[in-house]
Design a protein around this motif. Structure first.
Motif, mmCIF file in Angstrom:
data_model
loop_
_atom_site.group_PDB
_atom_site.id
_atom_site.type_symbol
_atom_site.label_atom_id
_atom_site.label_comp_id
_atom_site.label_asym_id
_atom_site.label_seq_id
_atom_site.Cartn_x
_atom_site.Cartn_y
_atom_site.Cartn_z
ATOM 1 N N GLN A 49 38.574 22.544 36.747
ATOM 2 C CA GLN A 49 37.712 23.370 35.903
ATOM 3 C C GLN A 49 37.298 24.696 36.535
ATOM 4 O OE1 GLN A 49 34.267 21.003 34.981
ATOM 5 N NE2 GLN A 49 33.769 20.652 37.115
ATOM 6 N N SER B 217 29.142 21.347 32.542
ATOM 7 C CA SER B 217 30.332 20.501 32.558
ATOM 8 C C SER B 217 29.898 19.099 32.924
ATOM 9 C CB SER B 217 31.386 21.017 33.545
ATOM 10 O OG SER B 217 31.010 20.724 34.867
ATOM 11 N N ASN C 20 37.082 17.170 31.980
ATOM 12 C CA ASN C 20 35.651 17.436 31.809
ATOM 13 C C ASN C 20 35.371 18.127 30.485
ATOM 14 O OD1 ASN C 20 34.825 16.896 34.747
ATOM 15 N ND2 ASN C 20 36.482 18.372 34.940
ATOM 16 N N ILE D 289 33.594 21.067 29.166
ATOM 17 C CA ILE D 289 33.015 22.331 29.620
ATOM 18 C C ILE D 289 32.435 22.957 28.363
ATOM 19 C CG2 ILE D 289 33.364 24.547 30.761
ATOM 20 C CD1 ILE D 289 35.865 23.322 32.081
#
Length: 188
Positions: A8, A140, A181, A183
């Motif tokens: 990320q 996140s 994740n 985000i």
């Protein structure tokens, strides 16, 4: 753990670059990797004064970007924090956030912290992040729940799992792509 999943990093830093914030609050700084990346990517050439064949680091007072951080575990403090952050507040984010002024930051980041809170304190945490922000809040959190308990630092224990629906119900309606994740972004 006190560092972020590498999948990320570019999405989050890229978003920050697009926003061009002059003030940032990084909540749950861990080892300080986002503070360092934000400092170098947003401040970039202003970090140094270049005059012909001579270059020197500018004094901190000449830097243009304000980056503050909150970290709950003092044992994570490193020289990176001293370099990257203008102000590092040590303590529980749920206690420190209410003490900050409304609309104090252009961008608030809370990377991999939400899963460390139970749901109701997590919702309060998100409300406080939105309150202190005048631009965007980016959070996140893992898409899948991963059991984690760290005896040395109970703040690292995973206490909740957040779905896209949970995040949308809290005002986070924009999402950056990442396979591992959520985000999520909320704008004021």
């Amino acid at each position: 753990m006190p560092f972020s999943n590498s999948s990320q990093l570019s999405a989050i830093i890229g978003f920050a670059e697009q926003q061009n914030p002059q003030s940032i609050l990084d909540v749950g700084v861990g080892m300080g990797q986002y503070g360092f990346l934000l400092r170098t990517n947003l401040e970039n050439i202003n970090l140094f004064e270049i005059n012909g064949a001579t270059a020197r680091q500018r004094k901190r007072e000449q830097w243009k970007i304000k980056i503050d951080g909150i970290e709950g575990y003092p044992g994570y403090a490193t020289p990176v924090h001293e370099y990257a952050y203008n102000n590092l507040m040590i303590g529980n984010a749920l206690t420190l956030l209410p003490s900050l002024a409304d609309d104090a930051y252009d961008l608030v980041l809370a990377i991999d912290i939400l899963e460390h809170l139970d749901k109701n304190p997590g919702k309060y945490f998100l409300e406080q992040c939105l309150r202190v922000c005048k631009g965007s809040v980016l959070i996140s959190t893992p898409k899948e729940f991963c059991e984690q308990e760290v005896a040395a630092n109970p703040l690292e224990n995973h206490r909740s799992h957040w779905t896209e629906e949970d995040l949308r119900s809290c005002g986070f309606v924009n999402f950056l792509p990442d396979s591992l994740n959520w985000i999520a972004i909320a704008r004021k």
